[in-house]
Design an enzyme around this catalytic site. Structure first.
Site, mmCIF file in Angstrom:
data_model
loop_
_atom_site.group_PDB
_atom_site.id
_atom_site.type_symbol
_atom_site.label_atom_id
_atom_site.label_comp_id
_atom_site.label_asym_id
_atom_site.label_seq_id
_atom_site.Cartn_x
_atom_site.Cartn_y
_atom_site.Cartn_z
ATOM 1 N N PRO A 256 0.826 -1.209 0.000
ATOM 2 C CA PRO A 256 0.000 0.000 0.000
ATOM 3 C C PRO A 256 0.860 1.260 0.000
ATOM 4 O O PRO A 256 1.976 1.242 0.539
ATOM 5 C CB PRO A 256 -0.798 -0.101 1.311
ATOM 6 C CG PRO A 256 -0.045 -1.064 2.168
ATOM 7 C CD PRO A 256 0.719 -1.974 1.252
ATOM 8 N N ASP A 257 0.373 2.335 -0.595
ATOM 9 C CA ASP A 257 1.123 3.589 -0.482
ATOM 10 C C ASP A 257 0.801 4.230 0.867
ATOM 11 O O ASP A 257 0.145 3.629 1.718
ATOM 12 C CB ASP A 257 0.877 4.511 -1.686
ATOM 13 C CG ASP A 257 -0.546 5.056 -1.739
ATOM 14 O OD1 ASP A 257 -1.318 4.821 -0.784
ATOM 15 O OD2 ASP A 257 -0.888 5.711 -2.738
ATOM 16 N N PHE A 258 1.282 5.442 1.087
ATOM 17 C CA PHE A 258 1.110 6.044 2.404
ATOM 18 C C PHE A 258 -0.186 6.830 2.537
ATOM 19 O O PHE A 258 -0.894 6.729 3.529
ATOM 20 C CB PHE A 258 2.293 6.978 2.715
ATOM 21 C CG PHE A 258 3.579 6.239 2.847
ATOM 22 C CD1 PHE A 258 3.958 5.690 4.045
ATOM 23 C CD2 PHE A 258 4.399 6.064 1.744
ATOM 24 C CE1 PHE A 258 5.136 4.976 4.171
ATOM 25 C CE2 PHE A 258 5.580 5.355 1.849
ATOM 26 C CZ PHE A 258 5.948 4.804 3.066
ATOM 27 N N ARG A 259 -0.486 7.617 1.503
ATOM 28 C CA ARG A 259 -1.507 8.642 1.707
ATOM 29 C C ARG A 259 -2.805 8.458 0.945
ATOM 30 O O ARG A 259 -3.692 9.281 1.062
ATOM 31 C CB ARG A 259 -0.902 10.018 1.407
ATOM 32 C CG ARG A 259 0.229 10.347 2.336
ATOM 33 C CD ARG A 259 0.895 11.667 2.091
ATOM 34 N NE ARG A 259 1.954 11.849 3.086
ATOM 35 C CZ ARG A 259 3.173 11.327 2.996
ATOM 36 N NH1 ARG A 259 3.511 10.611 1.957
ATOM 37 N NH2 ARG A 259 4.053 11.531 3.965
ATOM 38 N N ASN B 136 11.332 4.862 -2.119
ATOM 39 C CA ASN B 136 10.874 3.553 -1.661
ATOM 40 C C ASN B 136 12.001 2.756 -1.025
ATOM 41 O O ASN B 136 13.159 2.868 -1.396
ATOM 42 C CB ASN B 136 10.270 2.768 -2.836
ATOM 43 C CG ASN B 136 9.079 3.489 -3.438
ATOM 44 O OD1 ASN B 136 8.529 4.384 -2.807
ATOM 45 N ND2 ASN B 136 8.688 3.121 -4.637
ATOM 46 N N ASP C 239 11.659 -0.651 -0.763
ATOM 47 C CA ASP C 239 11.369 -2.046 -1.114
ATOM 48 C C ASP C 239 12.384 -2.669 -2.076
ATOM 49 O O ASP C 239 12.301 -3.856 -2.399
ATOM 50 C CB ASP C 239 9.953 -2.161 -1.703
ATOM 51 C CG ASP C 239 9.718 -1.222 -2.887
ATOM 52 O OD1 ASP C 239 10.670 -0.936 -3.633
ATOM 53 O OD2 ASP C 239 8.564 -0.774 -3.064
ATOM 54 N N HIS D 11 15.461 7.406 0.940
ATOM 55 C CA HIS D 11 14.991 7.136 2.300
ATOM 56 C C HIS D 11 15.549 5.812 2.838
ATOM 57 O O HIS D 11 14.950 5.176 3.700
ATOM 58 C CB HIS D 11 13.458 7.156 2.352
ATOM 59 C CG HIS D 11 12.886 8.528 2.093
ATOM 60 N ND1 HIS D 11 11.558 8.766 1.812
ATOM 61 C CD2 HIS D 11 13.483 9.761 2.071
ATOM 62 C CE1 HIS D 11 11.367 10.077 1.618
ATOM 63 N NE2 HIS D 11 12.518 10.700 1.765
HETATM 64 P P1 OAD Z 1 2.356 8.800 -1.009
HETATM 65 O O1 OAD Z 1 1.432 7.745 -0.467
HETATM 66 O O2 OAD Z 1 2.377 10.103 -0.329
HETATM 67 O O3 OAD Z 1 1.999 9.065 -2.539
HETATM 68 C C1 OAD Z 1 1.804 8.011 -3.448
HETATM 69 C C2 OAD Z 1 1.185 8.581 -4.705
HETATM 70 O O4 OAD Z 1 1.074 7.546 -5.661
HETATM 71 C C3 OAD Z 1 -0.228 9.139 -4.487
HETATM 72 O O5 OAD Z 1 -0.283 10.439 -5.039
HETATM 73 C C4 OAD Z 1 -1.140 8.164 -5.229
HETATM 74 O O6 OAD Z 1 -2.227 8.834 -5.869
HETATM 75 C C5 OAD Z 1 -0.200 7.604 -6.268
HETATM 76 N N1 OAD Z 1 -0.500 6.236 -6.718
HETATM 77 C C6 OAD Z 1 -0.928 5.171 -5.986
HETATM 78 N N2 OAD Z 1 -1.050 4.079 -6.752
HETATM 79 C C7 OAD Z 1 -0.686 4.445 -8.021
HETATM 80 C C8 OAD Z 1 -0.606 3.778 -9.283
HETATM 81 N N3 OAD Z 1 -0.902 2.478 -9.415
HETATM 82 N N4 OAD Z 1 -0.197 4.492 -10.360
HETATM 83 C C9 OAD Z 1 0.121 5.810 -10.255
HETATM 84 N N5 OAD Z 1 0.058 6.500 -9.101
HETATM 85 C C10 OAD Z 1 -0.330 5.824 -7.984
HETATM 86 O O7 OAD Z 1 3.809 8.138 -1.084
HETATM 87 P P2 OAD Z 1 5.207 8.870 -1.316
HETATM 88 O O8 OAD Z 1 5.053 10.101 -2.127
HETATM 89 O O9 OAD Z 1 6.171 7.838 -1.789
HETATM 90 O O10 OAD Z 1 8.842 8.604 3.996
HETATM 91 O O11 OAD Z 1 5.581 9.256 0.179
HETATM 92 C C11 OAD Z 1 6.791 9.888 0.432
HETATM 93 C C12 OAD Z 1 7.331 9.522 1.788
HETATM 94 O O12 OAD Z 1 6.355 9.710 2.807
HETATM 95 C C13 OAD Z 1 7.730 8.090 1.967
HETATM 96 O O13 OAD Z 1 9.006 7.787 1.419
HETATM 97 C C14 OAD Z 1 7.715 7.912 3.434
HETATM 98 C C15 OAD Z 1 6.424 8.600 3.737
HETATM 99 O O14 OAD Z 1 6.234 9.041 4.984
HETATM 100 C C16 OAD Z 1 9.390 8.197 5.145
HETATM 101 O O15 OAD Z 1 8.974 7.265 5.759
HETATM 102 C C17 OAD Z 1 10.579 9.005 5.577
#
Ligand code: OAD
Ligand code: ZN
Length: 302
Positions: free
Chosen positions: A44-47, A118, A120, A137
């Site tokens: 899963p992503d974060f936000r 990432n 991973d 990171h």
């Molecule tokens: P986010 O969860 O903030 O953003 C992920 C983005 O990917 C979102 O804008 C989603 O809309 C998009 N997304 C999800 N699935 C997708 C798909 N299949 N195709 C295209 N887009 C998709 O994650 P990051 O930006 O990576 O840091 O977060 C940055 C940092 O915040 C992480 O490295 C982590 C976190 O807290 C630390 O832990 C220091």
């Protein structure tokens, strides 16, 4: 061409991207990416609302969701971090089409660097050489004891993390029983020196900046989007618009970085990144090459 998913507020178009790649116009492609490129691998992503990690965290009773990735909070209570890691990683981890595309750009000899948020290691498992990847990171490849600094490898950490009955849910040093942590960057901690030392030469040469699957709310990583030269095309490939998180904290985290992709040479491709990548590769005639990329699964490496 001219898919409804691709939007360019001004000049640069998806057709120009495909043609430029086809004609060998881009020779130093820099990639920035985040959690969105690994959602199709089952992480899963974060936000993202409801599917994102920060939504799942509600059960851990944290003062606020980001605390789980804060260096200060980890020192106090490492349990939520490891609880989350157990939920986070699927048993088998395989690179996605987007990761394969990165590897393909490398094979074509035009990949300058990948800056990834990432942890991973899927870029590496897709076959991109280590020197082309900057894990801004950190990663899970190595871990260390927070008391005596003894180091451990991924195999050890994985085994200790996924057998929480052995260690009350937190991996402990075999020498001193100190808490062991992976070498990832938690909030409040400095980014690796490799991140800083390559920026100026990479962005001096960069003739195409591709940004995949990141909300671009976290600094200093998000400041990189402004480092490319003004006329260099920047392409943002993401499900949602840049900087969009729907939360006040997300807005604060963005810390004023200009991530709106409103330059004349910008292209915003909204939608699933794997689909966008497949479409572009189809257009260029690279689909066969893309499918032929050999990847490794994490299960195979342990
Ligand atoms: P986010 O969860 O903030 O953003 C992920 C983005 O990917 C979102 O804008 C989603 O809309 C998009 N997304 C999800 N699935 C997708 C798909 N299949 N195709 C295209 N887009 C998709 O994650 P990051 O930006 O990576 O840091 O977060 C940055 C940092 O915040 C992480 O490295 C982590 C976190 O807290 C630390 O832990 C220091
Ligand atoms: Zn120790």
């Amino acid at each position: 061409m001219g898919s409804s998913l691709s939007r360019s507020s001004q000049g640069f178009t998806e057709a120009e991207l495909s043609n430029g790649l086809k004609e060998g116009k881009f020779k130093n492609v820099v990639i920035m990416c985040g959690a969105g490129i690994s959602t199709n691998a089952g992480i899963p992503d974060f936000r993202s609302p409801s599917a994102g990690l920060y939504f799942k965290l509600r059960k851990y009773n944290l003062p606020y969701p980001e605390a789980v990735f804060e260096g200060r909070y980890f020192k106090q209570n490492p349990l939520p971090f490891y609880g989350l890691i157990r939920e986070l990683f699927p048993s088998t981890l395989t690179p996605t089409t987007t990761h394969k595309f990165f590897s393909l750009l490398n094979q074509k000899g035009i990949l300058r660097r990948i800056y990834t948020q990432n942890i991973d290691a899927l870029e590496y498992l897709a076959g991109v050489p280590e020197d082309k990847i900057i894990e801004a990171h950190g990663s899970f490849q190595n871990s260390y004891c927070t008391k005596c600094s003894k180091t451990y490898d991924l195999k050890w950490l994985k085994s200790e993390t996924f057998n929480p009955e052995r260690n009350e849910g937190v991996p402990k040093c075999t020498d001193c029983q100190g808490v062991v942590r992976p070498d990832v960057v938690l909030f409040g901690e400095p980014l690796p020196s490799r991140f800083w030392s390559n920026i100026s030469s990479d962005f001096e040469l960069c003739d195409l900046l591709l940004v995949f699957g990141t909300s671009l709310v976290v600094s200093p990583f998000n400041t990189l989007v402004a480092k490319s030269k003004k006329n260099v095309p920047r392409v943002y490939v993401n499900l949602t618009k840049p900087g969009e998180t729907g939360s006040l904290l997300g807005w604060l985290l963005r810390m004023g970085a200009n991530v709106d992709f409103s330059r004349e040479s910008d292209l915003v491709m909204l939608g699933d990144c794997d689909k966008s990548v497949s479409r572009v590769c189809d257009d260029i005639g690279w689909s066969e090459d893309l499918n032929a990329i050999q990847v490794t699964s994490l299960e195979d490496t342990l």
